[in-house]
Design a protein around this motif. Structure first.
Motif, PDB file in Angstrom:
ATOM      1  N   PRO A 155      -9.310 -11.313 -27.449  1.00 44.31           N
ATOM      2  CA  PRO A 155      -8.990 -12.385 -26.498  1.00 44.31           C
ATOM      3  C   PRO A 155     -10.249 -13.138 -26.100  1.00 44.31           C
ATOM      4  CG  PRO A 155      -8.104 -10.269 -25.767  1.00 44.31           C
ATOM      5  CD  PRO A 155      -9.040  -9.977 -26.888  1.00 44.31           C
ATOM      6  N   ASP A 156     -10.054 -14.314 -25.540  1.00 44.18           N
ATOM      7  CA  ASP A 156     -11.192 -15.108 -25.062  1.00 44.18           C
ATOM      8  C   ASP A 156     -11.409 -14.840 -23.579  1.00 44.18           C
ATOM      9  OD1 ASP A 156     -13.160 -17.106 -24.674  1.00 44.18           O
ATOM     10  OD2 ASP A 156     -11.605 -18.449 -23.950  1.00 44.18           O
ATOM     11  N   PRO A 157     -12.568 -14.261 -23.209  1.00 45.16           N
ATOM     12  CA  PRO A 157     -12.810 -13.994 -21.791  1.00 45.16           C
ATOM     13  C   PRO A 157     -13.363 -15.197 -21.033  1.00 45.16           C
ATOM     14  CG  PRO A 157     -14.627 -13.151 -23.093  1.00 45.16           C
ATOM     15  CD  PRO A 157     -13.637 -13.744 -24.064  1.00 45.16           C
ATOM     16  N   THR A 158     -13.643 -16.292 -21.749  1.00 45.10           N
ATOM     17  CA  THR A 158     -14.334 -17.422 -21.128  1.00 45.10           C
ATOM     18  C   THR A 158     -13.400 -18.545 -20.712  1.00 45.10           C
ATOM     19  OG1 THR A 158     -14.690 -18.664 -23.195  1.00 45.10           O
ATOM     20  CG2 THR A 158     -16.268 -16.919 -22.673  1.00 45.10           C
ATOM     21  N   ASN A 159     -12.134 -18.496 -21.159  1.00 47.07           N
ATOM     22  CA  ASN A 159     -11.177 -19.582 -20.898  1.00 47.07           C
ATOM     23  C   ASN A 159     -11.617 -20.906 -21.513  1.00 47.07           C
ATOM     24  OD1 ASN A 159      -9.300 -18.023 -19.371  1.00 47.07           O
ATOM     25  ND2 ASN A 159     -10.696 -18.124 -17.624  1.00 47.07           N
ATOM     26  N   THR A 160     -12.393 -20.831 -22.581  1.00 47.95           N
ATOM     27  CA  THR A 160     -12.792 -22.032 -23.312  1.00 47.95           C
ATOM     28  C   THR A 160     -11.797 -22.261 -24.445  1.00 47.95           C
ATOM     29  OG1 THR A 160     -15.118 -21.527 -22.867  1.00 47.95           O
ATOM     30  CG2 THR A 160     -14.664 -23.176 -24.562  1.00 47.95           C
ATOM     31  N   PRO A 161     -11.214 -23.452 -24.558  1.00 42.96           N
ATOM     32  CA  PRO A 161     -10.249 -23.696 -25.633  1.00 42.96           C
ATOM     33  C   PRO A 161     -10.823 -23.350 -27.008  1.00 42.96           C
ATOM     34  CG  PRO A 161     -10.230 -25.514 -24.068  1.00 42.96           C
ATOM     35  CD  PRO A 161     -11.376 -24.627 -23.675  1.00 42.96           C
ATOM     36  N   ASN A 210     -14.609 -23.936 -28.555  1.00 42.16           N
ATOM     37  CA  ASN A 210     -15.494 -22.800 -28.715  1.00 42.16           C
ATOM     38  C   ASN A 210     -15.709 -22.426 -30.178  1.00 42.16           C
ATOM     39  OD1 ASN A 210     -17.086 -20.597 -27.992  1.00 42.16           O
ATOM     40  ND2 ASN A 210     -15.337 -19.252 -27.666  1.00 42.16           N
ATOM     41  N   TYR A 238      -7.528 -17.563 -30.847  1.00 48.90           N
ATOM     42  CA  TYR A 238      -7.884 -16.216 -30.429  1.00 48.90           C
ATOM     43  C   TYR A 238      -6.708 -15.280 -30.711  1.00 48.90           C
ATOM     44  CZ  TYR A 238     -11.270 -18.924 -27.666  1.00 48.90           C
ATOM     45  OH  TYR A 238     -12.246 -19.793 -27.270  1.00 48.90           O
TER      46      TYR A 238
END
Length: 256
Positions: free
Chosen positions: A150-156, A160, A185
């Motif tokens: 998963p993406d922990p940064t909330n960047t699309p 990213n 992701y």
């Protein structure tokens, strides 16, 4: 022999820790500024002054910004330049064209280098593509970048992950037409780019299977530019070109 370059890492996440480790393994002096957040009641001027003072105190030559993208990055770059440091920022670049030019001009006035970290541009295969295909007129470019976690940064994902792929296009074949770009992701890992001509596959690069020290090469490329005074190719202007290509892909995606 000149002394090794010294760095200050700004940030405290996974990537900040990884870069700290890599730089230390390469024999570089590394300091860290973990707390980089701007207080809610802090002005931009106050924040920039505070960060500049912290970077000065670190004694470093180069600031490496291992923080999430956003408007704070421009303030951190400005602070580093005012403190007399060179700067490496992580992709993606979200700065406006006006912000980009302002910071590039500030760096030029202070004889400092601005670099944006696009590590896959250091691959041997990418350099071979550039020699063979630049600027890529009549070529078609495509790529997939899927990340299992998963993406922990909330960047699309397109910003990213897609910026990695489109940086390769921007460097190798900026005139090529983007025909496919898929990023996501939580899908089985895949990182591949390819070139086509007249409907036929010309060449492909699997970004997952290489064993090349691309981050270390990037570090050395930055330092070579500092020591030799040569212009660094992957600056904010380059990153802005990548961001523009990402936005064009978003527009096409929205219309599809």
């Amino acid at each position: 022999m000149s002394d090794p370059s010294s760095y200050v890492i700004l940030g405290r996440g996974r990537w900040a820790r990884r870069m700290n480790s890599i730089l230390a393994e390469e024999g570089r002096f590394v300091a860290a500024i973990a707390e980089t957040r701007r207080s809610t009641d802090e002005s931009e001027l106050g924040y920039t002054a505070r960060m500049a003072e912290a970077m000065k105190k670190s004694g470093a030559q180069i600031a490496w910004l291992c923080v999430l993208p956003g408007p704070h990055v421009s303030l951190m770059i400005e602070a580093a330049l005012e403190a007399g440091l060179h700067v490496v920022a992580e992709k993606p670049w979200f700065g406006t064209p006006e912000d980009t030019q302002r910071l590039q001009q500030l760096a030029l006035a202070k004889s400092r280098t601005l670099a944006v970290h696009f590590e896959y541009l250091m691959l041997d295969e990418v350099e071979q593509w550039r020699r063979a295909h630049h600027p890529g007129t009549d070529l078609h470019f495509g790529g997939n970048f899927f990340l299992a976690r998963p993406d922990p940064t909330n960047t699309p994902a397109l910003d990213n992950l897609g910026s990695h792929l489109l940086a390769i296009r921007e460097y190798v074949c900026p005139a090529a037409t983007v025909t496919q770009l898929h990023c996501a992701y939580e899908r089985p890992d895949e990182r591949v780019v390819w070139l086509e001509k007249d409907g036929d596959m010309l060449s492909a690069i699997n970004l997952l299977i290489h064993r090349q020290p691309i981050i270390q090469r990037f570090i050395k490329k930055v330092e070579a530019a500092l020591n030799g005074g040569a212009a660094f190719p992957f600056d904010l202007n380059f990153a802005l070109g990548v961001a523009n290509a990402v936005n064009i892909c978003k527009t096409h995606e929205a219309k599809a």
